[in-house]
Design an enzyme around this catalytic site. Structure first.
Site, PDB file in Angstrom:
ATOM      1  N   ARG A 101       0.829  -1.208   0.000  1.00  9.63           N
ATOM      2  CA  ARG A 101       0.000   0.000   0.000  1.00  9.63           C
ATOM      3  C   ARG A 101       0.860   1.253   0.000  1.00  9.63           C
ATOM      4  NH1 ARG A 101      -2.359  -2.225   5.381  1.00  9.63           N
ATOM      5  NH2 ARG A 101      -2.148  -3.963   4.009  1.00  9.63           N
ATOM      6  N   ASP A 104      -0.862   3.548   4.992  1.00 18.07           N
ATOM      7  CA  ASP A 104      -1.765   2.890   5.933  1.00 18.07           C
ATOM      8  C   ASP A 104      -1.733   3.711   7.217  1.00 18.07           C
ATOM      9  OD1 ASP A 104      -3.471   0.986   7.055  1.00 18.07           O
ATOM     10  OD2 ASP A 104      -1.815  -0.262   7.741  1.00 18.07           O
ATOM     11  N   ASP A 106      -3.557   3.853  10.934  1.00 20.44           N
ATOM     12  CA  ASP A 106      -4.427   3.156  11.882  1.00 20.44           C
ATOM     13  C   ASP A 106      -4.575   3.978  13.146  1.00 20.44           C
ATOM     14  OD1 ASP A 106      -4.920   0.841  10.384  1.00 20.44           O
ATOM     15  OD2 ASP A 106      -3.101  -0.131  11.102  1.00 20.44           O
TER      16      ASP A 106
END
Length: 191
Positions: A101, A104, A106
């Site tokens: 990716r 990312d 989170d």
């Protein structure tokens, strides 16, 4: 010195292993941090950047990972929505779980909040590895259910928030990082 309420501090994990419109993974993380500061709240702390093996092993090039603590007045759901918008602006496409990716982001925690409730959070923490690969929650789970399992999150986080304690387990970030296998910790190197 400014006093900040503990329930207004959010921890965010950052990572990427593919180029984005902002550049290579390190440049992408720098760009994302600027957007986080501008849209979610001021950065209280940012870890160094680390090179980490792709997870799961063999799923792509090495990642660049970091962690940040942010002061925010937003609700957890709002923080998550902004993080997803920032990912999309950096070319993130959610094609497969745990794949390569561009970015990312989170949300690891917001204060000591457990969401949606302790039972659901515990169920996601206890999910078998096979089910983790196949299932994703349809709503926000806080603290992040894989927090205690991931060296690429815990090692950067231990630099900036070693004393934060998981509201369900009572373990500190430093204790969780110390409990990781030595071989896993050895693979995580500062850039």
């Amino acid at each position: 010195m400014v006093s900040v309420q503990k329930d207004r501090l959010a921890a965010i994990a950052l990572g990427g292993n593919e180029p984005s419109p902002s550049g290579d993974p390190s440049e992408t993380l720098v760009s994302a941090l600027r957007e986080i500061a501008g849209r979610i709240g001021p950065l209280a702390a940012v870890s160094r950047f680390f090179r980490t093996p792709a997870f799961p092993a063999g799923s792509g090039p090495d990642f660049v990972n970091a962690a940040a603590i942010v002061e925010t007045g937003l609700a957890a759901e709002e923080v998550l929505a902004v993080l997803h918008e920032i990912e999309a602006r950096h070319g993130r496409e959610r094609l497969r779980r745990w794949g390569a990716r561009t970015l990312d982001l989170d949300l690891l925690w917001l204060g000591d909040r457990i969401a949606p409730d302790p039972e659901t959070q515990a169920a996601w923490v206890g999910l078998s590895p096979e089910r983790q690969r196949a299932e994703a929650p349809d709503g926000l789970i806080l603290p992040h259910p894989r927090l205690q399992d991931r060296g690429f999150v815990l090692i950067p986080l231990a630099e900036i928030a070693p004393g934060w304690r998981h509201p369900a387990t009572g373990q500190s970030v430093a204790e969780m990082a110390d409990a990781l296998p030595e071989a896993e910790k050895a693979e995580i190197c500062p850039l």
